[in-house]
Enzyme design. Structure first.
Site: not given
Length: 381
Positions: A125, A128, A130-131, A156, A238, A337, A362, A365
């Site tokens: 990553t 600029g 990421g995904s 990191i 993976n 709780h 990682e 989602n």
């Protein structure tokens, strides 16, 4: 956790749960509050073979399968999701070197990584990128018998404390085919780190920028073939996604167990809270959802072990479903709780904070949904 496990797997779970209870759970709250990275405890984990879970045994690894790994990381996360999460990342780095490294690279790096005398970090990553990881801008330029790396890596885990960094850098044209992987060491001139980030959770491990200012590496630090870095990175992810999914299961199981104990002990309106059918139904839903997520994670781990064509899709499914489920279960356990769940000393709010980032790292989602959708529709990109 022990449903449908063989004798060897039961022993792995029991041993790892014992370690989590003895060495992780007692320190978890303090490490979070003090932002302390317990390297001494990591080395105790390595003594059980947890520093090289998937690494071949010839250089100190445990040689275990992904199916074994998800059991290990789920068990570890019952003690502390933050430390379990870092161990998953360290093991991803170790596996990448074992799988793609030359004999000389394996011999140089793996014994110390498996013993956790040295720690590993994964550097993909960027500020600029990421995904859209294929858009990374860190560059490696060939200069005679060396490569010179320049760029910035973001978010990191372990940065600054780790000695070994698997760094993805651009050696060719735009796109995934122009990316290569390199092995960078903490003492390499030109490597430095940003300040430890202030985070919502995962406070028991450092998160920093990795700054590469003309880091000059011998040519033999190239990991795998030139231009093969993006494939190496994705194959590493993976397994990394399964590790983080399993950590979500372990953290959520701990939260559920805490919620059940609280309802059993707490009285209101002349009866224990556990006598209230509405709360029993909540517990039933939480347990059912965790069991479904656990089954999917184990299915994906089996597929990755077997190398099936749908393994990346199943890993993405498992990561998305287990991390969403884990966070939801932990959040509902906090609600069970009441006000006590919001108090730091009860430990549930820490689990909620730690598990929230699992839906992001990682591969977010949302990106997991993209991977699954592309697999279903045959789309590329």
């Amino acid at each position: 956790m022990t449903t449908l496990l063989n004798e060897d797997q039961l022993a792995v779970v029991e041993t790892t749960l014992d370690f989590a209870r003895e060495h992780l759970a007692p320190g978890a709250l303090g490490w979070d509050q003090d932002k302390h990275f317990p390297v001494d405890v990591l080395r105790k984990a390595a003594a059980l073979g947890l520093g090289g879970v998937y690494v071949r045994e010839d250089l100190g690894g445990s040689g275990l399968s992904r199916a074994d790994g998800v059991l290990i990381f789920e068990a570890l996360a019952t003690g502390c999701p933050s430390i379990a999460g870092y161990l998953s990342i360290h093991n991803m780095v170790s596996w990448m070197i074992d799988r793609y490294g030359s004999p000389a690279q394996r011999a140089r790096f793996l014994p110390a990584l498996c013993a956790m005398e040295q720690l590993g970090s994964y550097c993909l990553t960027e500020p600029g990128a990421g995904s859209d990881a294929a858009a990374l801008r860190t560059r490696a330029v060939r200069d005679g018998d060396h490569w010179v790396l320049t760029g910035v890596k973001q978010f990191i885990s372990g940065a600054g404390a780790s000695q070994v960094y698997v760094v993805m850098a651009r050696t060719g044209a735009d796109g995934p085919g122009g990316i290569s992987a390199f092995l960078v060491e903490r003492d390499d001139p030109g490597l430095s780190f940003g300040p430890n980030e202030r985070k919502m959770g995962w406070n028991a491990q450092p998160t920093r920028q990795v700054l590469l200012d003309g880091v000059r590496l011998p040519a033999d630090r190239l990991l795998g073939p030139e231009g093969g870095g993006f494939r190496i990175a994705m194959n590493g992810l993976n397994g990394g996604r399964l590790g983080i999914a399993a950590c979500s299961l372990g953290g959520a199981q701990n939260a559920l167990d805490r919620g059940l104990a609280h309802l059993r002990d707490r009285e209101a309106f002349g009866a224990t809270l556990l006598d209230a059918q509405a709360l029993q139904f909540r517990l039933a839903d939480m347990a059912t959802e965790l069991a479904a997520a656990r089954a999917l994670v184990r299915q994906a781990a089996d597929a990755l072990d077997q190398g099936t064509a749908d393994a990346p899709q199943l890993c993405a499914m498992a990561k998305r479903f287990a991390t969403d489920t884990g966070f939801s279960v932990a959040d509902r356990a906090l609600q069970l709780h009441g006000g006590y769940g919001y108090m730091a000393e009860y430990g549930v709010e820490k689990i909620v904070r730690d598990l929230r980032v699992h839906q992001i790292l990682e591969g977010t989602n949302e990106i997991m949904r993209v991977i699954v959708a592309r697999s279903l529709t045959g789309a590329r990109g």
